[in-house]
Scaffold this motif. Structure first.
Motif, mmCIF file in Angstrom:
data_model
loop_
_atom_site.group_PDB
_atom_site.id
_atom_site.type_symbol
_atom_site.label_atom_id
_atom_site.label_comp_id
_atom_site.label_asym_id
_atom_site.label_seq_id
_atom_site.Cartn_x
_atom_site.Cartn_y
_atom_site.Cartn_z
ATOM 1 N N GLU A 36 -14.908 36.837 -35.935
ATOM 2 C CA GLU A 36 -15.021 37.654 -37.144
ATOM 3 C C GLU A 36 -15.548 39.051 -36.827
ATOM 4 O OE1 GLU A 36 -16.072 36.068 -41.270
ATOM 5 O OE2 GLU A 36 -17.451 34.958 -40.006
ATOM 6 N N PHE A 38 -17.989 40.923 -39.004
ATOM 7 C CA PHE A 38 -18.787 40.544 -40.169
ATOM 8 C C PHE A 38 -19.728 41.692 -40.524
ATOM 9 C CE2 PHE A 38 -22.177 38.402 -42.456
ATOM 10 C CZ PHE A 38 -21.533 37.386 -43.158
ATOM 11 N N CYS A 202 -14.475 45.407 -41.500
ATOM 12 C CA CYS A 202 -14.962 44.026 -41.620
ATOM 13 C C CYS A 202 -14.060 43.179 -42.508
ATOM 14 C CB CYS A 202 -16.372 44.016 -42.208
ATOM 15 S SG CYS A 202 -17.539 44.843 -41.126
ATOM 16 N N ARG A 204 -15.429 40.103 -43.775
ATOM 17 C CA ARG A 204 -16.395 39.606 -44.766
ATOM 18 C C ARG A 204 -17.676 40.418 -44.669
ATOM 19 N NH1 ARG A 204 -18.231 33.845 -44.831
ATOM 20 N NH2 ARG A 204 -18.394 33.998 -42.562
ATOM 21 N N VAL A 216 -22.145 36.716 -50.259
ATOM 22 C CA VAL A 216 -21.258 36.885 -49.108
ATOM 23 C C VAL A 216 -19.856 36.968 -49.688
ATOM 24 C CG1 VAL A 216 -20.370 35.863 -46.988
ATOM 25 C CG2 VAL A 216 -22.773 35.546 -47.601
ATOM 26 N N GLU A 217 -19.151 38.022 -49.362
ATOM 27 C CA GLU A 217 -17.862 38.278 -50.000
ATOM 28 C C GLU A 217 -16.826 38.658 -48.962
ATOM 29 O OE1 GLU A 217 -16.717 38.907 -53.417
ATOM 30 O OE2 GLU A 217 -18.421 37.672 -53.994
ATOM 31 N N GLU A 218 -15.582 38.294 -49.250
ATOM 32 C CA GLU A 218 -14.501 38.863 -48.456
ATOM 33 C C GLU A 218 -14.210 40.244 -49.018
ATOM 34 O OE1 GLU A 218 -11.192 36.483 -47.696
ATOM 35 O OE2 GLU A 218 -12.450 34.797 -47.050
#
Ligand code: ADP
Length: 302
Positions: A36, A38, A202, A204, A216-218
């Motif tokens: 990821e 992140f 990013c 997420r 926590v978000e996409e």
């Protein structure tokens, strides 16, 4: 290497750090998967550096636990350091070394022999290896720190406000480099107080406020949130409570001009407007910064 595939890159449970009575972070739960990019976002003082410094065992957690590639952040900190590249928010090295010496020292720590990677990165970021570190500007010091974080091709890059002090050209070069490293499998943990920066790169983001993760978000789902910015001009100032329906947020009224964010049912908004002496109306998609701030405030209330 199989560890990397089996375990989350970063995992924390209830991670908490108090500086005597001052809260740094409290009950931070994170799970970052290998591969990821992140984002870790929050305003200054939210606890981003505290989280990172605790993950890297530069601070001792008050309670809670954390793992990096399955390794315990307190017990296994030495093993973790070899697998991680860290770019601190503030760069501080021994001053009296030449840049090349400093990077060679860093490479040796990681068991990297090949000076080719250092030279390649120095060229890419336009870093003069012959200069004394102490003579460098803040931006150039930061570039050296970027090189130090990258040169051992770590499995995980932890970047604390990486673009602070870097000029836009270098920022773009860094973003490009991070994408390339990520394509080769490097996990990136990217802290920033600027959403526009994080959204470029990013997948997420975790949103940190007052030492706690509030969401926590996409990035893509942040964009999809059905939020509208509404601007109205009315023939006369609105009655008190005129906008008291579900979905109206951040109402600002200046005489006959009103603006607010709306995340309720579209039909309710149209019904509200139909009952008002509207002389002009604009409905627009707020930018991601606005969506985020809205979400962030809502998320922070509990
Ligand atoms: P961020 O990196 O998001 O700007 P920090 O992790 O630096 O936030 O700070 C989180 C909180 O911890 C803030 O309230 C800050 O004042 C406090 N803090 C950070 N470092 C120290 C320290 N060394 N001593 C006391 N309090 C600290």
């Amino acid at each position: 290497m199989t560890d990397t595939a089996r375990h989350p890159a970063i995992e924390t449970r209830g991670l908490t750090k108090f500086y005597s009575k001052t809260r740094g972070i409290e009950d931070v739960d994170l799970a970052v998967e290998p591969g990821e990019i992140f984002g870790f976002i929050g305003p200054n003082g939210a606890g981003k550096s505290t989280t990172i410094r605790t993950l890297l065992s530069l601070l001792r957690p008050t309670r809670g636990e954390g793992r990096i590639f399955g390794l315990d952040i307190v017990r296994d900190s030495k093993a973790i350091k070899r697998r991680v590249g860290y770019l601190p928010a503030e760069v501080n090295y021994y001053d009296r070394l030449r840049v090349g010496e400093l990077l060679a020292y860093s490479a040796r720590f990681y068991g990297v022999e090949d000076g080719g990677r250092t030279r390649e990165l120095a060229e890419r970021f336009n870093v003069d290896l012959e200069r004394d570190f102490s003579d460098l500007s803040l931006g150039n010091k930061k570039k050296v720190a970027v090189l130090a974080a990258l040169l051992h091709s770590p499995e995980l890059l932890i970047l604390d406000e990486p673009t602070g002090g870097l000029d836009p050209l270098v920022q773009a070069r860094l973003t490009e480099t991070l994408r390339e490293e990520n394509a080769r499998g490097t996990t990136v943990f990217y802290s920033s107080h600027v959403l526009s920066e994080v959204q470029k790169i990013c997948g997420r983001v975790a949103i940190l406020k007052g030492g706690r993760v509030v969401g926590v978000e996409e990035i893509s789902s942040l964009r999809r949130k059905q939020l509208k910015r509404v601007r109205l001009s009315l023939a006369k100032p609105p009655e008190p409570g005129a906008f008291d329906i579900d979905g109206v947020h951040d109402l600002e009224v200046k005489d006959r001009d009103c603006r607010f964010l709306f995340d309720g049912r579209p039909g309710d908004l149209l019904a509200l407007l139909a009952g008002m002496p509207v002389t002009d109306v604009t409905l627009e998609e707020p930018d991601l910064e606005e969506i985020f701030l809205h979400f962030y405030r809502e998320g922070g209330e509990g």
